[in-house]
Design an enzyme around this catalytic site. Structure first.
Site, PDB file in Angstrom:
ATOM      1  N   MET A 324     -29.656 -10.344  13.675  1.00 36.05           N
ATOM      2  CA  MET A 324     -28.942  -9.118  13.328  1.00 36.05           C
ATOM      3  C   MET A 324     -29.422  -7.943  14.175  1.00 36.05           C
ATOM      4  O   MET A 324     -28.620  -7.219  14.769  1.00 36.05           O
ATOM      5  CB  MET A 324     -29.112  -8.814  11.839  1.00 36.05           C
ATOM      6  N   GLU A 402     -33.454  -8.059   3.400  1.00 33.49           N
ATOM      7  CA  GLU A 402     -32.685  -7.432   2.309  1.00 33.49           C
ATOM      8  C   GLU A 402     -33.505  -7.442   1.015  1.00 33.49           C
ATOM      9  O   GLU A 402     -33.218  -8.170   0.059  1.00 33.49           O
ATOM     10  CB  GLU A 402     -31.355  -8.175   2.132  1.00 33.49           C
ATOM     11  N   HIS A 450     -23.762  -0.185   7.447  1.00 29.71           N
ATOM     12  CA  HIS A 450     -23.629  -1.614   7.152  1.00 29.71           C
ATOM     13  C   HIS A 450     -22.809  -2.305   8.232  1.00 29.71           C
ATOM     14  O   HIS A 450     -21.589  -2.141   8.305  1.00 29.71           O
ATOM     15  CB  HIS A 450     -22.986  -1.798   5.771  1.00 29.71           C
ATOM     16  N   ASN A 453     -21.627  -9.422  10.107  1.00 30.04           N
ATOM     17  CA  ASN A 453     -22.088 -10.497  10.975  1.00 30.04           C
ATOM     18  C   ASN A 453     -20.928 -11.418  11.379  1.00 30.04           C
ATOM     19  O   ASN A 453     -20.143 -11.783  10.503  1.00 30.04           O
ATOM     20  CB  ASN A 453     -23.167 -11.293  10.228  1.00 30.04           C
TER      21      ASN A 453
END
Length: 726
Positions: A324, A402, A450, A453
């Site tokens: 990410m 997260e 945000h 993906n």
């Protein structure tokens, strides 16, 4: 001056050669209803010119004509069928009169000549382009087809096969490609375009170029033998059904129109085009696709305003590397914003750099960037195990694991290292921003950012406003997302924000359907093939990661216990307990093996049904309609609640977030366009059948009130056509 209108003018450029210049008051030329009317008036004047020897069309802008005015489309679509057909006929009379002028005509094309702009230049005898030109007929991408002669003139000009490729794909041709297939007659520099055009017209006047023959070719039937026609049209229809599928009727309709009119002369062929065009305007697909275009313009206009209100981001940082973090760093660096990528582990930094390198290599292999550019982008990503240099960064994106405790600690730590004007943004998918802000001294400089993906492929970025986030912070992060080539949509803070908040009721509907005996393969097939999602819920859970979904489900249940708290063990629990995490470990609802290209390919796994059997008593047959309803009602209800609560600002932004963030079927336009399409009363009747299943099936009061008042979520379009005359 021969003619002066608001959007175009006509004067003589040389003796006998008239020059019609499109030059609207705005930044671009659009062939809107007013311009079309003005073009008709100008052509009437040209017919009266006794000394007229030739006509040149050009643009006073950097682009010729970008197309019709799409803001007028929904009004046109709402016009009664016969009235629209009459209006369309009158519009085509204008282009036919342009084509029938008793002198040679030529279009000098700069920049875009799309849609109606392309149809306009097709009506002239010759077309010269500069090297910036881009010419095409993108109407099928909006659920319609060319309606001003494009599907009649283009196949007669360049042949049926290349014309059908241009029309059905909707992709414009660059100048050199347009020249190869005969859409333009030559390419010159922008500086010499007008002079070269005048020279070409003089050759036509002197008889050196047979302009009459070129014209007659466009007005005659398409030159195809019966065998050639059968092969050409059957192959085209087969390819379209494979590529576009049943949900997008416009490409196939365009081919059928060309086929039916192939043996006709121009005017009869135009009547066939008219009939098919009008039929497409009656479809919900056209309204949905045009709606998406207009919604996209709204979202982009808001982003442009944010860009105006803030300074551009010159340097950025990402905290947390890996896939990410590497994806975010790649996206930033590839769009010209250097980025510091910081992590506590060298292995994670290596993984992040490898991700960026892999994405750049793919661009290099496809010829989309040079080796030099690749090296420049990679060198603008600085991997680091410490905070050195972070004090100079404008925006810092936190992308660690997260976990609210870890995220809060990292954010508090980095706040002490950055300058007081720096913006902190958390790439979290579910954790409330206002909760994370409690660890910060300057919560006004903090918001959510945000990413979805895979970062390089997904266009949406949710920008989340916390309780104390300043407008300046929101504007800066929206501007940064825009710099990165993303579509930012601002949402207010809550667990899951907008996209994930509405996704998990959808997953809840899936779990309940399996509990009640549904078959996961049938559900996936219905939601993909019938409703139109790119993936069914089981496949989507495998791609998202069942471990990720299991964790996020718990966060959502804590945030909205009255609706999202589970009543017992569900299929996500069962899969998680069996260590089935999806694609990431090769086994979820489906089993995965890498294909020849190294991509995971799903296969049926026999054990899945046995695991599902642990959370259900029996199997039950369901119709496609029942499956779609049970899957979609929970999501739709939650989307409505988000609008009611001000989490999302408008139906347009909600629909775009669903299309760009979740892959909601574009031909349905988003939840609110879909509701308006089927009717609110119809939806309420459908939902009532399932309201006892779970709180997620209970519709909000606001939609009941809207339905009772006879209202819709989008304003009703006003007819753009006041009379058949143009």
């Amino acid at each position: 001056m021969i003619y002066q209108g608001e959007n175009l003018s006509v004067d003589y450029i040389e003796n006998g050669i008239a020059h019609l210049v499109f030059n609207a008051a705005g930044s671009v030329n659009k062939l809107n209803i007013a311009t079309l009317r003005s073009l008709g008036e100008a052509i009437d004047v040209l017919y009266k010119q006794k000394d007229l020897q030739a006509l040149l069309l050009s643009s006073g802008k950097s682009a010729f004509i970008v197309g019709a005015d799409i803001t007028e489309f929904l009004g046109l679509f709402d016009t009664p069928e016969e009235e629209l057909s009459d209006w369309l006929h009158q519009a085509n009379v204008i282009f036919s009169r342009l084509e029938d002028l008793p002198v040679p005509t030529l279009s000098a094309i700069t920049g875009f000549a799309l849609g109606g702009g392309c149809e306009c230049v097709l009506a002239t005898d010759f077309r010269l382009a500069d090297d910036t030109a881009s010419i095409g007929l993108p109407e099928t991408q909006l659920g319609i087809m060319p309606g001003w002669g494009g599907s009649v003139r283009l196949p007669r000009l360049i042949g049926a096969d290349p014309a059908m490729e241009v029309i059905t794909t909707g992709k414009p041709k660059r100048a050199k490609d347009a020249l190869k297939i005969g859409m333009v007659d030559g390419i010159v520099s922008r500086e010499t375009l007008i002079d070269a055009s005048v020279s070409m017209l003089k050759q036509a006047i002197d008889g050196q170029l047979n302009w009459q023959q070129r014209r007659e070719q466009k007005k005659a039937p398409i030159q195809l033998s019966p065998l050639e026609a059968a092969m050409s049209f059957n192959v085209a229809k087969g390819m379209i059904m494979k590529m576009a599928g049943k949900h997008y009727p416009a490409p196939l309709t365009a081919v059928k129109s060309i086929e039916q009119s192939a043996n006709m002369h121009r005017d009869d062929a135009l009547a066939i085009e008219n009939k098919h065009f009008v039929a497409l305007t009656r479809t919900d697909v056209a309204k949905s696709l045009v709606g998406i275009f207009l919604n996209d313009q709204l979202v982009k206009s808001k982003a442009k305003q944010a860009v105006k209100n803030s300074e551009p981001v010159k340097n950025a940082a990402v905290l947390g590397a890996g896939i990410m973090g590497g994806g975010i760093a790649y996206q930033s660096a590839s769009k010209g914003v250097p980025v510091l990528m910081k992590d506590i582990a060298q292995a994670s930094l290596d993984l992040g750099m490898n991700e960026a390198s892999k994405l750049l290599n793919k661009q290099l292999e496809r010829g989309r960037l040079s080796g030099l550019k690749m090296a420049q982008v990679l060198s603008s990503i600085t991997p680091s195990l410490n905070y050195g240099g972070i004090e100079t960064k404008d925006v810092i994106v936190e992308a660690v694991v997260e976990n609210p405790t870890i995220k809060a600690a990292v954010l508090a730590e980095v706040e002490n290292e950055v300058n007081e004007h720096a913006i902190l943004a958390s790439n979290t998918s579910t954790i409330p921003i206002s909760l994370l802000a409690k660890s910060l001294k300057r919560p006004e400089n903090f918001c959510g950012m945000h990413f979805f993906n895979p970062v390089h492929r997904m266009p949406l970025v949710e920008v989340i406003r916390g309780e104390k986030t300043s407008q300046q912070t929101i504007d800066r992060v929206v501007a940064y997302a825009s710099q990165m080539g993303k579509t930012p949509i601002v949402v207010n803070d809550c667990p899951g924000f907008f996209v994930n908040r509405v996704l998990f009721p959808y997953f809840a509907g899936f779990s309940l359907l399996l509990r009640d005996g549904g078959n996961y393969q049938q559900i996936d097939k219905v939601m993909e093939k019938e409703f139109g999602w790119p993936m069914g819920p089981a496949y989507l859970l495998d791609v998202v990661g069942i471990d990720t979904a299991h964790h996020a489900q718990a966060v959502m249940a804590q945030g909205f216990p009255e609706r999202m708290a589970k009543n017992g063990r569900d299929v996500i629990d069962a899969m998680f307990e069996d260590d089935r995490y999806g694609q990431k470990n090769g086994i979820g609802f489906y089993a995965y093996a890498l294909d020849k290209k190294g991509k995971p390919k799903k296969n049926i796994d026999e054990k899945t049904n046995a695991i599902i059997a642990t959370i259900t008593d029996s199997t039950q047959p369901y119709t496609s309609e029942q499956i779609s309803a049970r899957m979609m009602i929970p999501m739709i209800n939650e989307v409505i609640r988000c609008l009611d609560e001000g989490i999302i600002a408008s139906p347009a932004e909600a629909d775009m977030a669903l299309v760009y963030g979740l892959g909601f079927p574009p031909f349905k336009g988003g939840v609110f366009r879909y509701l308006d399409s089927i009717g609110l009363d119809t939806y309420l009747d459908m939902a009532k059948e399932f309201e006892q299943l779970s709180p997620v099936y209970q519709v909000p009061d606001s939609i009941k009130q809207k339905a009772a008042a006879g209202e819709c979520y989008y304003p009703a379009p006003k007819s753009s056509v006041s009379s058949p005359s143009v």
